[in-house]
Design a protein around this motif. Structure first.
Motif, PDB file in Angstrom:
ATOM      1  N   LEU A   1       0.838  -1.197   0.000  1.00 54.67           N
ATOM      2  CA  LEU A   1       0.000   0.000   0.000  1.00 54.67           C
ATOM      3  C   LEU A   1       0.875   1.249   0.000  1.00 54.67           C
ATOM      4  N   ALA A   2       1.909   1.258   0.831  1.00 56.77           N
ATOM      5  CA  ALA A   2       2.818   2.400   0.872  1.00 56.77           C
ATOM      6  C   ALA A   2       3.567   2.535  -0.452  1.00 56.77           C
ATOM      7  N   MET A   3       4.000   1.436  -1.027  1.00 58.10           N
ATOM      8  CA  MET A   3       4.729   1.481  -2.299  1.00 58.10           C
ATOM      9  C   MET A   3       3.869   2.063  -3.413  1.00 58.10           C
ATOM     10  N   ASP A   4       2.569   1.840  -3.360  1.00 54.49           N
ATOM     11  CA  ASP A   4       1.665   2.361  -4.382  1.00 54.49           C
ATOM     12  C   ASP A   4       1.635   3.887  -4.407  1.00 54.49           C
ATOM     13  N   HIS A   5       2.002   4.526  -3.306  1.00 56.14           N
ATOM     14  CA  HIS A   5       1.934   5.984  -3.215  1.00 56.14           C
ATOM     15  C   HIS A   5       3.267   6.672  -3.490  1.00 56.14           C
ATOM     16  N   LEU A   6       4.320   5.903  -3.733  1.00 54.27           N
ATOM     17  CA  LEU A   6       5.621   6.482  -4.038  1.00 54.27           C
ATOM     18  C   LEU A   6       5.751   6.717  -5.535  1.00 54.27           C
ATOM     19  N   PRO A   7       6.514   7.741  -5.937  1.00 55.27           N
ATOM     20  CA  PRO A   7       6.732   7.982  -7.360  1.00 55.27           C
ATOM     21  C   PRO A   7       7.423   6.790  -8.021  1.00 55.27           C
ATOM     22  N   ALA A   8       7.075   6.523  -9.260  1.00 57.78           N
ATOM     23  CA  ALA A   8       7.637   5.385  -9.984  1.00 57.78           C
ATOM     24  C   ALA A   8       9.134   5.539 -10.231  1.00 57.78           C
ATOM     25  N   ASP A   9       9.631   6.792 -10.340  1.00 61.14           N
ATOM     26  CA  ASP A   9      11.043   7.024 -10.648  1.00 61.14           C
ATOM     27  C   ASP A   9      11.894   7.246  -9.392  1.00 61.14           C
ATOM     28  N   LEU A  10      11.384   6.885  -8.224  1.00 56.10           N
ATOM     29  CA  LEU A  10      12.119   7.057  -6.975  1.00 56.10           C
ATOM     30  C   LEU A  10      13.309   6.099  -6.949  1.00 56.10           C
TER      31      LEU A  10
ATOM     32  N   TYR B   1      15.381   7.766   1.889  1.00 56.58           N
ATOM     33  CA  TYR B   1      15.410   8.302   0.537  1.00 56.58           C
ATOM     34  C   TYR B   1      16.063   9.667   0.610  1.00 56.58           C
ATOM     35  N   LEU B   2      17.247   9.793   0.034  1.00 58.22           N
ATOM     36  CA  LEU B   2      18.033  11.007   0.129  1.00 58.22           C
ATOM     37  C   LEU B   2      18.038  11.732  -1.214  1.00 58.22           C
ATOM     38  N   LEU B   3      16.910  12.270  -1.582  1.00 56.11           N
ATOM     39  CA  LEU B   3      16.803  12.957  -2.862  1.00 56.11           C
ATOM     40  C   LEU B   3      17.549  14.283  -2.808  1.00 56.11           C
TER      41      LEU B   3
END
Length: 60
Positions: free
Chosen positions: A4-13, A35-37
């Motif tokens: 469920l959490a993965m579904d809300h993350l951007p695909a290009d993360l 995640y260190l963007l």
């Protein structure tokens, strides 16, 4: 992380950086993902040696 959490993350993360507390002098062995963007990677300091896997110290 659950699906469920993965579904809300951007695909290009990009993949998260995984760090362990024992890399920083803490006697704990639990991975933490970050995640260190746009940030530098965390660098281990004051690293403890990891106990032998399966030993009593490792299980504690």
């Amino acid at each position: 992380m659950n699906n469920l959490a993965m579904d809300h993350l951007p695909a290009d993360l990009p993949a998260p950086q995984i760090v362990q507390p024992f890399w920083f002098g803490k006697p704990a062995f639990k991975p933490t993902r970050s995640y260190l963007l746009g940030r530098l990677q965390v660098v281990a300091m004051n690293m403890l040696s990891e106990p032998e896997r399966g030993s009593d110290e490792w299980k504690a």
